[in-house]
Design an enzyme around this catalytic site. Sequence first.
Site, mmCIF file in Angstrom:
data_model
loop_
_atom_site.group_PDB
_atom_site.id
_atom_site.type_symbol
_atom_site.label_atom_id
_atom_site.label_comp_id
_atom_site.label_asym_id
_atom_site.label_seq_id
_atom_site.Cartn_x
_atom_site.Cartn_y
_atom_site.Cartn_z
ATOM 1 N N ASP A 1 5.610 -6.468 -10.020
ATOM 2 C CA ASP A 1 6.029 -6.608 -8.631
ATOM 3 C C ASP A 1 4.782 -6.914 -7.792
ATOM 4 O O ASP A 1 3.641 -6.826 -8.267
ATOM 5 C CB ASP A 1 6.785 -5.379 -8.132
ATOM 6 C CG ASP A 1 7.728 -5.755 -6.985
ATOM 7 O OD1 ASP A 1 7.507 -6.806 -6.355
ATOM 8 O OD2 ASP A 1 8.677 -5.008 -6.710
HETATM 9 C C1 BGC Z 1 9.787 -6.905 -4.016
HETATM 10 C C2 BGC Z 1 10.368 -7.731 -5.133
HETATM 11 C C3 BGC Z 1 10.167 -9.197 -4.842
HETATM 12 C C4 BGC Z 1 8.702 -9.482 -4.602
HETATM 13 C C5 BGC Z 1 8.408 -10.938 -4.352
HETATM 14 C C6 BGC Z 1 8.380 -7.329 -3.638
HETATM 15 O O1 BGC Z 1 7.929 -6.689 -2.493
HETATM 16 O O2 BGC Z 1 9.806 -5.536 -4.403
HETATM 17 O O3 BGC Z 1 11.721 -7.420 -5.310
HETATM 18 O O4 BGC Z 1 10.670 -9.960 -5.908
HETATM 19 O O5 BGC Z 1 8.276 -8.715 -3.489
HETATM 20 O O6 BGC Z 1 8.904 -11.370 -3.149
#
Ligand code: BGC
Length: 722
Positions: free
Chosen positions: A264
Amino acid sequence: MMAQHGGDSEIEGLIARMTLAEKVGQLTMLSGDLVKTGPVTTTVTAEAITSGRIGSLLNVWGPERVREIQRLAVEESRLKIPLFFSLDVLHGLNTVFPVPFGEGCAFDPELWEKTARVAAEECAREGIDLTFAPMIDVARDPRWGRIVEGPGEDALVAARVALAKLRGFQGANLTDAGSIAATVKHLAAYGAVRAGREYTSVDISERLLHEVYLPPFRAAVEAGIAAIMPAFIDLNGTPMTANARVLNDIVRRQWGFSGVMVSDYGAVAELIVHGVARDLTEAAALALNAGVDIDMMGNGAYGDGLPQALERGLVTIETIDASVRRVLTLKAKLGLFADPYRRCGPARAAAETRKARRALAREAACRSVVLLTNRDGALPLRAGADRIAVIGPLADGKGDAPQAQDKRAIVVRDGLHAALPKATLAFAQGCLVERGNRAALTEARALARDSDTVVLCLGETMGMSGEASSRTHPGLTEAQCALARAVLAQGKPVIVLLFSGRPLVLPDWLVAKAGAILAVWFPGDAAGEAIGDVLSGHVNPGGRLTMSWPVDVGQIPVFFAERPTGRPPLPEEHYSSKYLDMPNEPRFAFGHGLSYSRFTLDGLRLDRAAIGAGDTVEIAVDVTNHGPCAGEEMVFLFVRDLISSITRPALELKDFGKIALAAGARGTLRFRLGTDDLRFLGPDLRPMLEAGAFDILVGQSARAEGLLQARFDLVVAAGKVA
Ligand code: BGC
């Protein structure tokens, strides 16, 4: 030209020729920052791409933009390895569907698949190769804002969503036109954050992890998901980004996942903040060794940390190569070696296609609406020339209304006007979502008084749910409560539309006095049309809740799959499992949702009284539509294992199905249950099958009173491990 098609030997050839920096580059994903989805921002330079220091990008799309960046990689970098481009596409790209939590309420895998397919087709013209969706985190705490992205409280529903979305995004083959790679996220138990507070640590039993949170991910792995994203959280003392036991031992080795794990946003570097790594080098080593292939926005965690980790002997080159191999294999499967521009347009779809997509958005929005209450037939609205007052901060598509996110969205009053052309419509905002003012309240009061019916649009703005949007009181704000009281006091029928990304805790007086209450979530492009369709009765609502709605925050978590207590609640028994000041039951149970028709179930029957290993039992139930209109009824099939060596939930959801019936018609719904469905995790957490009696419970929701019941025996050798 050899490496252009990305066969196994070509990939091996590439790995053999890569420098360490180029290898680490393949494991690095940075943001193009067309949108911001995390705290760290980057400037992606042309040099970073031509020197091979980046292997993939997120948050950048559009055929020209992608083409331009991709050209740098495939023409100007030494090894000419294509990039892949990724984006969160949770409920559509150009065509915006209802938010996933809303769409879940349709309980319709075919619809879930279709909307994902449209999203994939749109991505596949806008330069996007991979999406970070579907989000399949089971969640039982409405304080957590990310419920809006997910499938609700039950693992079986989450698994069905995962499979449907996977089929829609990935199609039969990733190289098919219109297919993109999907990512299931966030592995695992993110939904169990303590007290619903975003990003906090999760402390849950191994049993809960294995029974509830892991199965949807396993279903996705078995069906061929391309990528997995570990959650931000610390799970029982080990941050998921460093959780080798779950990522490597369970997901890769036991389940056989051979795809890509992408961290993440910034999560590798955050291992330092978690307190398990001293520096980026240790953080990088922990994540890579746990199985995380790609560092998304790690502030140089892999970029700077991995070479040092190799030098310090914290990682091996074989582990780095294995991750590089998985990334290159994904690129090959996406067809990028054969044609790096394959998803670069033309972006604009034909008019016919756009029309069909809009119709699908309207269907999805209609199907996601849940009719929570309907007193004295307040709905549907009559087609006469009534004066309808549309009141509320979420009604007009301006300001903070969710529909305003998209200029093309038709807002509530326009939708009602189209559906009920003879009605006179007037509008008053009444208040802002989070702030009231006297003049606006007075105007709303007067408008309500002069109308025949009020449609009151309340709830959350889109920003009030989602990532980093936990709320201790997930209900209506004070300003909205004041507005609702003022409007209700005028004595007119009030239809309440609730826009939200989560279950809301509602005041008793609102539930008691409103003519009808509908959960419409954030319906997407076709919000107004769909609301017009449902309120006017052109569409009979059939959506059902995927999550219980608590009476009060104090009940949280409240969900149907509770294990039995030794002291079940008895009003007359003090020493029983209950609250002194509140019922145990939620306000609206999982599966709750009314219709303009009245449906009843009867005649529950099984085709046999006992089954042995490998057998199946057929379950049939008759459904009657007592009218007055055609509609769809949803039926849920639960099982209760009466005696087992480990206590089982009082209700376990095993299947759901719907039947469309004309007014006055009667039909039969059939389900099949096999011995596989009766397995559970024994004392050592291994799956087992135990002989004994099972109850089948069938109903319109998880509410205990409405369930029909039948019993059968499972006849297998005692304690047989399946
Ligand atoms: C979120 C993810 C997301 C990623 C990219 C993160 O803050 O937890 O779900 O895919 O950002 O945007």
